[in-house]
Design a protein around this motif. Structure first.
Motif, mmCIF file in Angstrom:
data_model
loop_
_atom_site.group_PDB
_atom_site.id
_atom_site.type_symbol
_atom_site.label_atom_id
_atom_site.label_comp_id
_atom_site.label_asym_id
_atom_site.label_seq_id
_atom_site.Cartn_x
_atom_site.Cartn_y
_atom_site.Cartn_z
ATOM 1 N N GLU A 81 20.981 -16.478 76.823
ATOM 2 C CA GLU A 81 21.765 -17.291 75.890
ATOM 3 C C GLU A 81 21.174 -17.286 74.483
ATOM 4 O OE1 GLU A 81 20.580 -18.285 78.782
ATOM 5 O OE2 GLU A 81 22.377 -18.430 80.025
ATOM 6 N N ASP A 82 19.884 -17.017 74.363
ATOM 7 C CA ASP A 82 19.234 -17.022 73.052
ATOM 8 C C ASP A 82 19.725 -15.895 72.155
ATOM 9 O OD1 ASP A 82 17.694 -19.261 73.670
ATOM 10 O OD2 ASP A 82 16.114 -18.043 74.577
ATOM 11 N N VAL A 83 20.311 -14.861 72.764
ATOM 12 C CA VAL A 83 20.853 -13.745 71.978
ATOM 13 C C VAL A 83 22.347 -13.579 72.246
ATOM 14 C CG1 VAL A 83 18.707 -12.466 71.646
ATOM 15 C CG2 VAL A 83 20.023 -12.145 73.755
ATOM 16 N N GLY A 84 22.993 -14.657 72.700
ATOM 17 C CA GLY A 84 24.440 -14.645 72.873
ATOM 18 C C GLY A 84 24.942 -13.967 74.132
ATOM 19 N N LEU A 85 24.105 -13.847 75.161
ATOM 20 C CA LEU A 85 24.517 -13.176 76.399
ATOM 21 C C LEU A 85 24.630 -14.170 77.546
ATOM 22 C CD1 LEU A 85 22.243 -9.990 76.271
ATOM 23 C CD2 LEU A 85 24.576 -10.267 75.411
ATOM 24 N N TYR A 273 25.844 -6.599 66.620
ATOM 25 C CA TYR A 273 25.199 -7.740 67.269
ATOM 26 C C TYR A 273 26.010 -8.999 67.029
ATOM 27 C CZ TYR A 273 21.790 -11.519 67.991
ATOM 28 O OH TYR A 273 21.158 -12.666 68.413
ATOM 29 N N GLY A 275 25.170 -12.193 68.515
ATOM 30 C CA GLY A 275 24.451 -13.421 68.858
ATOM 31 C C GLY A 275 23.977 -14.174 67.636
#
Length: 281
Positions: A81-85, A273, A275
């Motif tokens: 979740e920290d990189v939008g996943l 990217y 995120g």
């Protein structure tokens, strides 16, 4: 002026002079009924970026052990979740075992002369062939999925002195460092210019996402281009009459590496990217 006499003859000190109190003017936020805004805490990816900017000093440098520990600790705590996943994304639910050599996708979070932050997306059965990282320190964090990693380091930094190369110099002796499966969440792996498995191969057992920090990044202009290899069993070309035989070789898992062209069936594409962004301020 003396003290006044109060009730029951108890002396009362003279009254102090009154000070004028000026009421503070209400701020715009208070006037509107809003509380003053608190400074936001940096996101996880922003903290990672700030640590990388402090640690990586450019080509020819290797982070100190304490700096490696710092980055490793930050990456160990990173979540998808920290990189939008998310594991709920369709990509990570796909299980297409019939497809051979599926395309690999990568996205760049940030890149400078000193370091880059990249995410690799490997569908099931995708393979990043055995390749090197010249003069680079690389941190790899498996965020989602599972994969097999096989990595090597050169058996001797100077093969001409030790005989750790074939007579025609087409093969060079390497020592196996890692040959194992990994499933997220797991610890961050670190490789160095001459240690830690600088040459590695990734194979996706299930769709996976890998956050890679490369310091410094690849650069053809600065002689840090990517070289690909194929590994050949040591027994097919045993070494004799060299410094590597005998007791020094015992317990070492050796193989020959042969430099090859980039495989034609390697398909890689780039996406934007999406995120949380990083700020250079």
């Amino acid at each position: 002026m003396g003290a006044e006499v109060g009730v029951a003859g108890v002396a009362v000190p003279p009254a102090a002079k009154r000070r004028r109190v000026v009421a503070a003017k209400p701020t715009a936020a208070a006037a509107g009924g809003k509380r003053p805004r608190r400074e936001r805490r940096p996101t996880a990816v922003q903290r990672l970026f700030q640590a990388c900017r402090a640690v990586f000093q450019g080509p020819g440098t290797v982070p100190a052990p304490a700096e490696v520990d710092l980055l490793r600790a930050i990456l160990d705590r990173m979540r998808p979740e920290d990189v939008g996943l998310s594991s709920d994304m369709a990509f990570f639910r796909a299980r297409d075992v019939a497809q051979r050599n599926p395309a690999i996708t990568h996205t760049t979070i940030y890149k400078s002369e000193n370091f880059s932050m990249v995410i690799l997306f490997l569908p099931q059965n995708a393979v990043i062939p055995l390749h090197n990282h010249p003069g680079m320190t690389v941190f790899s964090k498996l965020l989602l999925g599972s994969m097999h990693i096989k990595s090597y380091d050169w058996a001797d930094p100077d093969p001409s002195e030790s005989g750790a190369s074939s007579p025609d110099d087409r093969l060079r002796l390497a020592e196996l460092v890692v040959d194992d499966d990994f499933t997220a969440p797991c610890d961050t792996s670190v490789l160095y210019p001459t240690a830690g498995g600088n040459m590695h191969r990734f194979r996706a057992i299930a769709p996976c996402a890998i956050l890679d920090i490369l310091g410094p990044p690849y650069s053809i202009e600065e002689d840090r281009d990517c070289t690909y290899y194929t590994d050949v069993p040591y027994s097919e070309h045993p070494v004799t009459g060299t410094k590597l035989i005998g007791s020094e070789q015992e317990g070492r898992r050796l193989a020959w590496l042969k430099e090859v062209e980039m495989p034609r069936d390697l398909k890689m594409c780039s996406v934007r990217y999406g995120g949380p962004q990083v700020s250079e301020r």
